[in-house]
Design a protein around this motif. Structure first.
Motif, PDB file in Angstrom:
ATOM      1  N   ARG A 235       0.848  -1.184   0.000  1.00 51.01           N
ATOM      2  CA  ARG A 235       0.000   0.000   0.000  1.00 51.01           C
ATOM      3  C   ARG A 235       0.887   1.240   0.000  1.00 51.01           C
ATOM      4  O   ARG A 235       1.751   1.376   0.864  1.00 51.01           O
ATOM      5  N   ASN A 236       0.641   2.132  -0.967  1.00 52.45           N
ATOM      6  CA  ASN A 236       1.501   3.301  -1.103  1.00 52.45           C
ATOM      7  C   ASN A 236       0.656   4.556  -1.301  1.00 52.45           C
ATOM      8  O   ASN A 236      -0.385   4.522  -1.961  1.00 52.45           O
ATOM      9  N   ALA A 237       1.106   5.641  -0.709  1.00 51.30           N
ATOM     10  CA  ALA A 237       0.416   6.921  -0.828  1.00 51.30           C
ATOM     11  C   ALA A 237       1.439   8.035  -0.639  1.00 51.30           C
ATOM     12  O   ALA A 237       2.461   7.846   0.030  1.00 51.30           O
ATOM     13  N   PRO A 238       1.181   9.210  -1.225  1.00 52.37           N
ATOM     14  CA  PRO A 238       2.141  10.317  -1.088  1.00 52.37           C
ATOM     15  C   PRO A 238       2.203  10.903   0.312  1.00 52.37           C
ATOM     16  O   PRO A 238       3.193  11.533   0.679  1.00 52.37           O
ATOM     17  N   ASP A 239       1.124  10.728   1.119  1.00 49.98           N
ATOM     18  CA  ASP A 239       1.102  11.272   2.472  1.00 49.98           C
ATOM     19  C   ASP A 239       0.134  10.436   3.307  1.00 49.98           C
ATOM     20  O   ASP A 239      -0.615   9.605   2.789  1.00 49.98           O
TER      21      ASP A 239
END
Length: 478
Positions: A235-239
């Motif tokens: 799971r990846n997100a910028p913030d």
């Protein structure tokens, strides 16, 4: 000073200490998380050398979940700073751990007189030897625990070791298998965790394809490819705000889907893990300047449903809690609650479990928070030294029980045998205790919603139906 060479490791040879450590790891996960599920997009080969690469957001639980995700024994690369001498060193040997050093440990290593270059050179040799024996080598290429919402840059050391193994002729090929540890709420007790095992690929085949296309097959290129593989299972997100929105989408959408008819042990969590890439793209869409109406509507419905889950006492990012709220509103959902009769049958053993474990569980959790240096340390410290604290507690209980028997003149061979049998079953009573508590909490969440006014339950039904239809209109193929 150079540490002594490690003894030869044979994963096929039975080791009582290794068996005990694996048993302990399963206990630790069971006492901390509600459910742990392995989602297999790919399958680890039954034989042959495997490079098993994973993300590392939550310290020790990531290691334990990686062991659970692979049917074969995993030999991890781990920092020597955590396993020099004592019980930790014995554990390293039993598990076949290959010690390495990190730049962040340089000061500590110099103080201990450890030659970092020699240790890492020995690690490279041991990795080549492990691959030559057909072992699975587990690595966290980020180089340590990263409490971040996304996979950052990877260290190049893993790629360097892997390519050197091919170049020195130790093996013909190595299969690279990514695994991604995904948490609903990494540091919240009794939530769910998933491990997604990705599709493997041939290291030699990757290099041949690169060279045939006129591209470099360098260490940096392989490091980039390893990162791409990890991005596909994590799971990846910028913030962190985007990460929260993504996890709420995953939880809500997986819960509102019709119950699965598959024979999967955890269809809800498997569905949640498979929804992650779509949820990430939706969040990016919603937060962009040109957000689509579809993304905005999904965000609205998810926010409304997640807020209702929170008001009911659930976790906004938990698919299971969403499903239980839907069940309370009268909708068919994969709530997965134990029958009342089963909970009643479990009650005697659960009471024994809580009477003997509640004080020490509370103490372990308080100590974990007290001595954790970072957020990602909390659960790790609840596992180790948490398990060691529990073991000391068992010893104190045994001493107190023997002293009581002797003092009351009831110490016979029969009572002592009964006492030993009871003490050996204490971990099982703890398992029953946490499962029993989860069962009642699940029912409590459902009952709480059922006691809500009809208008509020109707609101849940309306939002869930709207979200399901909106998702179906945008992703009917999913």
């Amino acid at each position: 000073m150079v540490t002594a060479p490690l003894p030869h490791f044979d994963s096929e040879h039975f080791s009582p200490l290794r068996a005990f450590l694996r048993w302990s790891s399963r206990r630790a996960l069971r006492w901390v998380y509600r459910e742990t599920t392995v989602v297999r997009l790919g399958v680890v080969p039954d034989t042959g050398p495997v490079l098993f690469i994973g993300n590392h957001p939550n310290d020790l639980p990531d290691v334990l979940l990686g062991l659970q995700a692979c049917d074969r024994h995993v030999r991890y690369l781990a920092t020597i700073a955590a396993g020099v001498g004592g019980a930790a060193g014995m554990g390293y040997v039993a598990m076949g751990v290959i010690p390495v050093t990190r730049v962040r440990d340089a000061r500590k290593m110099r103080a201990m007189g450890v030659d970092m270059a020699a240790v890492n050179a020995e690690a490279g040799r041991r990795v080549a030897e492990a691959f030559a024996c057909g072992d699975v080598v587990g690595v966290f290429p980020q180089g340590g625990v990263h409490d971040s919402p996304q996979i950052g840059r990877l260290r190049t050391g893993v790629a360097m070791m892997a390519l050197k193994t091919l170049d020195n002729g130790s093996v013909f090929d190595v299969t690279v298998m990514p695994f991604g540890v995904q948490y609903e709420a990494a540091r919240t007790l009794r939530t769910d965790a998933m491990v997604v095992v990705g599709r493997g690929w041939s290291l030699r085949g990757w290099r041949a394809e690169r060279l045939a296309a006129g591209l470099e097959a360098s260490v940096s290129a392989l490091t980039d490819q390893l990162r791409t593989s990890l991005l596909g299972v994590t799971r990846n997100a910028p913030d962190w705000e985007s990460a929260q929105e993504r996890d709420e989408i995953v939880a809500a959408v997986s819960a509102v889907q019709p119950p699965a008819t598959s024979a999967s042990q955890a269809p809800l969590l498997e569905r949640a893990a498979r929804l992650v890439p779509i949820a990430e793209s939706l969040v990016a869409d919603h937060r962009s300047d040109g957000a689509t109406p579809h993304a905005a509507r999904v965000h609205t419905f998810v926010s409304e449903l997640s807020q209702l889950v929170l008001e009911a006492g659930g976790v906004r990012t938990s698919a299971r809690d969403h499903a239980r709220v839907l069940t309370g509103a009268g909708l068919a959902a994969e709530a997965r609650v134990k029958p009342i009769w089963a909970l009643l049958l479990m009650t005697p053993a659960a009471l024994i479990g809580w009477l003997t474990h509640a004080p020490i569980f509370w103490l372990v959790w308080r100590l974990a928070h007290r001595f954790a240096k970072a957020r990602s340390d909390v659960i790790a410290r609840a596992c180790v030294p948490g398990l060691q604290v529990v073991a000391v507690w068992y010893l104190l209980l045994a001493v107190a029980a023997v002293f009581t028997l002797v003092a009351t003149e009831h110490a016979t061979w029969l009572t002592l045998v009964a006492l030993v049998l009871l003490l050996t079953q204490l971990p099982t009573t703890a398992d029953v205790a946490v499962a029993w508590r989860d069962g009642w909490r699940g029912h409590a969440l459902v009952w709480r919603v059922r006691r809500w006014p009809a208008s509020r339950r109707a609101e849940i039904v309306r939002v869930a139906a709207a979200l399901r239809e909106e998702w179906k209109s945008g992703y009917s193929h999913q």
